[in-house]
Design an enzyme around this catalytic site. Structure first.
Site, mmCIF file in Angstrom:
data_model
loop_
_atom_site.group_PDB
_atom_site.id
_atom_site.type_symbol
_atom_site.label_atom_id
_atom_site.label_comp_id
_atom_site.label_asym_id
_atom_site.label_seq_id
_atom_site.Cartn_x
_atom_site.Cartn_y
_atom_site.Cartn_z
ATOM 1 N N GLY A 31 0.817 -1.218 0.000
ATOM 2 C CA GLY A 31 0.000 0.000 0.000
ATOM 3 C C GLY A 31 0.845 1.260 0.000
ATOM 4 N N ALA A 32 0.201 2.398 0.353
ATOM 5 C CA ALA A 32 0.837 3.723 0.252
ATOM 6 C C ALA A 32 1.399 3.867 -1.168
ATOM 7 C CB ALA A 32 1.919 3.914 1.313
ATOM 8 N N HIS A 37 4.578 1.979 -8.047
ATOM 9 C CA HIS A 37 3.661 0.834 -8.023
ATOM 10 C C HIS A 37 2.764 0.841 -9.266
ATOM 11 C CE1 HIS A 37 4.191 1.494 -3.543
ATOM 12 N NE2 HIS A 37 4.501 0.217 -3.664
ATOM 13 N N GLN A 61 8.243 -8.918 7.869
ATOM 14 C CA GLN A 61 9.430 -8.409 7.168
ATOM 15 C C GLN A 61 9.988 -7.138 7.793
ATOM 16 O OE1 GLN A 61 7.124 -7.877 3.336
ATOM 17 N NE2 GLN A 61 8.546 -6.188 3.063
ATOM 18 N N LYS A 149 13.935 -0.937 -7.582
ATOM 19 C CA LYS A 149 14.443 -0.217 -6.407
ATOM 20 C C LYS A 149 14.821 -1.218 -5.310
ATOM 21 C CE LYS A 149 12.016 2.147 -3.372
ATOM 22 N NZ LYS A 149 12.510 1.612 -2.081
ATOM 23 N N ASP A 150 13.983 -2.252 -5.139
ATOM 24 C CA ASP A 150 14.283 -3.301 -4.164
ATOM 25 C C ASP A 150 14.954 -4.452 -4.908
ATOM 26 O OD1 ASP A 150 13.023 -2.148 -1.738
ATOM 27 O OD2 ASP A 150 11.265 -2.183 -3.021
ATOM 28 N N GLN A 153 15.615 -7.707 -3.095
ATOM 29 C CA GLN A 153 14.339 -8.429 -2.940
ATOM 30 C C GLN A 153 14.001 -9.177 -4.228
ATOM 31 O OE1 GLN A 153 10.561 -6.978 -0.998
ATOM 32 N NE2 GLN A 153 10.064 -6.376 -3.069
ATOM 33 N N SER A 185 9.266 6.044 -3.326
ATOM 34 C CA SER A 185 9.135 5.068 -2.245
ATOM 35 C C SER A 185 8.016 5.524 -1.332
ATOM 36 C CB SER A 185 10.454 5.017 -1.454
ATOM 37 O OG SER A 185 10.236 4.424 -0.191
ATOM 38 N N SER A 186 7.333 4.561 -0.725
ATOM 39 C CA SER A 186 6.261 4.904 0.229
ATOM 40 C C SER A 186 6.845 5.643 1.427
ATOM 41 C CB SER A 186 5.557 3.642 0.689
ATOM 42 O OG SER A 186 5.156 2.904 -0.431
HETATM 43 O O1 PAF Z 1 8.113 -4.639 -1.969
HETATM 44 C C1 PAF Z 1 7.146 -4.700 -1.185
HETATM 45 O O2 PAF Z 1 6.294 -3.814 -1.155
HETATM 46 C C2 PAF Z 1 7.023 -5.874 -0.242
HETATM 47 O O3 PAF Z 1 8.266 -6.293 0.203
HETATM 48 C C3 PAF Z 1 6.224 -7.037 -0.829
HETATM 49 C C4 PAF Z 1 6.900 -7.648 -2.057
HETATM 50 C C5 PAF Z 1 4.828 -6.565 -1.215
HETATM 51 C C6 PAF Z 1 6.076 -8.158 0.197
HETATM 52 O O4 PAF Z 1 5.428 -7.708 1.346
#
Ligand code: PAF
Length: 282
Positions: A31-32, A37, A61, A149-150, A153, A185-186
């Site tokens: 969200g945010a 996104h 997380q 950006k991530d 991840q 970024s949020s």
């Molecule tokens: O990147 C994110 O916003 C979060 O790490 C994700 C992939 C939604 C998992 O909670």
């Protein structure tokens, strides 16, 4: 746009989508929402027949309760943005649904996890691996979209998909930036106006380091210059600035070609952790 809070009704709806031979694109979020996104929603719409987004602030997380508490919660606004962008389905579960009891599972990503964000935020990628696995199992997407950006991840989720045979295609989409270069970024909403403006220097420092690398300056010298630069910034506290192998995030040596590198940075500004990166040849 259909909104689901329960896995059972979501799965029922998605199985009817699948029997119509429609492909499903998935964009997981906490969200945010911002343009970053929404660019993932656009990419999913261009690639698949039906776009599913999830909004869930995943507690496992967060390595720090105050960061979790401070995370913006603006579901109504998010839903409006998703609807306007043409998202078809939103999954908005609660903690009780996603974690009926505290999870005992521990997913370790080995050397990919023990560096950069994983090193500084113990347990973070275990939490990401857990929630993304749960969401993939519920939604069974054909394609899933994540932001560059991530980047760590993204590599972690790629490893997850390969090792657990998730039958889907992953997409790593380019970073969307503010006019001053700050990666969207949020967390940016937590910065004061002044800090937001100044934070354009993060991207500038990445560009400067890339130019220096391509000019043949040795990496330790570039890092030294960047460290000194941040030491002189009173609103910015450098957590790391690293040149890494872009395939596995391990340390680079002087023999490695720049095209195989990524530069990664994490900085604290007004207690907000900001991350960014630059893939050298992209
Ligand atoms: O990147 C994110 O916003 C979060 O790490 C994700 C992939 C939604 C998992 O909670």
């Amino acid at each position: 746009m259909r909104i689901f809070h329960e896995p059972e009704s979501l799965k029922k709806h998605l199985s009817s989508v699948k029997t119509d031979q429609k492909s499903i694109g998935f964009v997981p979020t906490m969200g945010a929402l911002h343009e970053g996104h929404l660019s993932l929603i656009d990419a999913a719409k261009n690639t698949t027949d039906k776009v599913v987004a999830s909004i869930y602030i995943n507690p496992t997380q967060f390595d720090n309760q105050s960061d979790l508490d401070a995370y913006p919660r603006v579901a109504e606004q998010d839903l409006e943005m998703l609807k306007n962008r043409g998202c078809d389905i939103v999954f908005l579960p609660t903690d009780t649904i996603m974690y009926p009891k505290p999870s005992q599972l521990n997913i370790s990503f080995g050397s990919l996890e023990n560096t950069l964000e994983g090193k500084e935020r113990p347990g973070h990628f275990n939490g990401v691996g857990l929630i993304v696995s749960k969401l993939f199992h519920l939604i069974l997407p054909d394609h899933a979209f994540f932001g560059q950006k991530d980047y760590q991840q993204f590599l972690i989720i790629d490893q997850l998909c390969q090792e657990l045979f998730f039958p889907l295609r992953l997409h790593c989409m380019p970073i969307v930036r503010e006019a001053n270069g700050l990666a969207m970024s949020s967390r940016n909403g937590r910065l004061s106006k002044l800090a937001f403006k100044e934070a354009g220097l993060i991207y500038d420092s990445l560009l400067r380091a890339k130019a220096a690398l391509l000019d043949g300056i040795h990496i330790p010298m570039i890092k030294e210059e960047i460290k000194n630069f941040y030491a002189g910034q009173k609103n910015f506290d450098l957590a790391y600035f690293e040149f890494r192998n872009k395939y596995n995030l391990q340390a680079v040596d002087e023999q490695m070609e720049p095209k195989d590198m990524i530069i990664c940075i994490a900085v604290y500004c007004e207690n907000v952790r900001l991350i960014d990166n630059l893939i050298i040849n992209s």
